[in-house]
Design an enzyme around this catalytic site. Sequence first.
Site, PDB file in Angstrom:
ATOM      1  N   LYS A  51      -1.582  13.192   1.401  1.00  9.05           N
ATOM      2  CA  LYS A  51      -0.662  13.610   0.348  1.00  9.05           C
ATOM      3  C   LYS A  51      -0.668  15.138   0.233  1.00  9.05           C
ATOM      4  O   LYS A  51       0.372  15.771   0.085  1.00  9.05           O
ATOM      5  CB  LYS A  51      -1.058  12.958  -0.989  1.00  9.05           C
ATOM      6  CG  LYS A  51      -0.682  11.483  -1.013  1.00  9.05           C
ATOM      7  CD  LYS A  51      -1.330  10.685  -2.117  1.00  9.05           C
ATOM      8  CE  LYS A  51      -0.973   9.210  -1.923  1.00  9.05           C
ATOM      9  NZ  LYS A  51      -1.658   8.286  -2.802  1.00  9.05           N
ATOM     10  N   GLN A  95      -5.454   8.322  -7.765  1.00  4.38           N
ATOM     11  CA  GLN A  95      -5.599   7.492  -6.565  1.00  4.38           C
ATOM     12  C   GLN A  95      -6.308   6.184  -6.917  1.00  4.38           C
ATOM     13  O   GLN A  95      -7.389   6.198  -7.506  1.00  4.38           O
ATOM     14  CB  GLN A  95      -6.387   8.277  -5.494  1.00  4.38           C
ATOM     15  CG  GLN A  95      -6.486   7.561  -4.169  1.00  4.38           C
ATOM     16  CD  GLN A  95      -5.125   7.356  -3.492  1.00  4.38           C
ATOM     17  OE1 GLN A  95      -4.308   8.263  -3.417  1.00  4.38           O
ATOM     18  NE2 GLN A  95      -4.875   6.146  -3.007  1.00  4.38           N
ATOM     19  N   ASP A 118       3.968   8.162  -9.481  1.00  4.78           N
ATOM     20  CA  ASP A 118       3.748   6.858  -8.845  1.00  4.78           C
ATOM     21  C   ASP A 118       4.660   5.795  -9.467  1.00  4.78           C
ATOM     22  O   ASP A 118       4.805   4.704  -8.928  1.00  4.78           O
ATOM     23  CB  ASP A 118       2.284   6.417  -9.032  1.00  4.78           C
ATOM     24  CG  ASP A 118       1.502   6.447  -7.723  1.00  4.78           C
ATOM     25  OD1 ASP A 118       2.151   6.512  -6.661  1.00  4.78           O
ATOM     26  OD2 ASP A 118       0.263   6.398  -7.776  1.00  4.78           O
TER      27      ASP A 118
END
Length: 281
Positions: A51, A95, A118
């Site tokens: 990322k 995460q 997200d």
Amino acid sequence: MIIDGKFIGQEIKADLKNEISHIRETYTRVPKLVVILVGDNQASMTYVKNKEKGCQYVGMDSAIVRMDETTSESVLIEKIVELNNQEDVDGILVQLPLPKHINEDLVLEAIVPSKDVDGFHPDNVAKLFLGMDSLVPCTPKGMMVMLDTIGCDLTGKHVVVVGRSNIVGKPVAMLCLQKNATVTMAHSKTKNLKEVCKSADVLILAVGRAKMFNHEYVGQNAIVLDVGINRDENNKLCGDVDFDDVVDCCQAITPVPGGVGPMTITMLLKNTVEAFYSRNK
Ligand code: NAP
């Protein structure tokens, strides 16, 4: 046709790179993504690194906040609140998975919806359900872009989604419904799974079982999107589809690796740019 997610993702990243150069000239800063990593799960560390690389490639600011495995839920939430209040942070991503002592739902809810790149916050989930503009989860969004890129109009098509997770199965089903598909959601309790899958024009597999789906599950004209990331008997990366068995029996298919995976990171970058724009309106 093999749907090359790496190539499609690369094209979108090239566009994002241009867009960010333009943002740099127009605004006083570029979009910034902050990724929080709790613990030292090897797979998570690789995802986070990728990322960061993606951000660097397109010229976006990024930071990784590394927290110890023993970090308490309240300390993690305090960190999120601090980032929520930081003006120069546009996207916050925690995460997953988190260590077992931390409640994932509470943590995801702590992220302010406008920075939830997200798309997992209940407000963004509700907006997706209602068909309102929102930050959409990256893997489902990536699949919709792939279908669009190959010219697949979902109107009236039968889409079968196997897997009903909150991060993949449910949101992609909702997006397909919005595109006028007739959607069937299948899962571990579905009866006659082979027949259900075989009737699909578009078959989306998000189960997490190496090579579970062979040609018996796939119709001749089907487009197959394989979300699974698994290891086969030789420890080689593979999807939920038995690719070699299916590739010649369908219209189009995504490989693993190089299919849905690269699109996910690209969509994360895209979501961060979208969050930047909506915060700087
Ligand atoms: P998950 O939360 O574990 O959900 C798996 C789903 O598969 C569940 O709904 C489960 O049904 C269903 N399932 C399990 N065994 C089944 C069977 N034998 N027949 C039919 N359905 C079955 O999975 P996830 O988080 O959505 O991830 C799925 C896969 O995608 C994993 O391999 C993951 O690594 C991968 N993934 C890839 C990306 C990417 O960027 N490419 C992103 C996210 C996830 P029940 O609900 O009935 O238990």
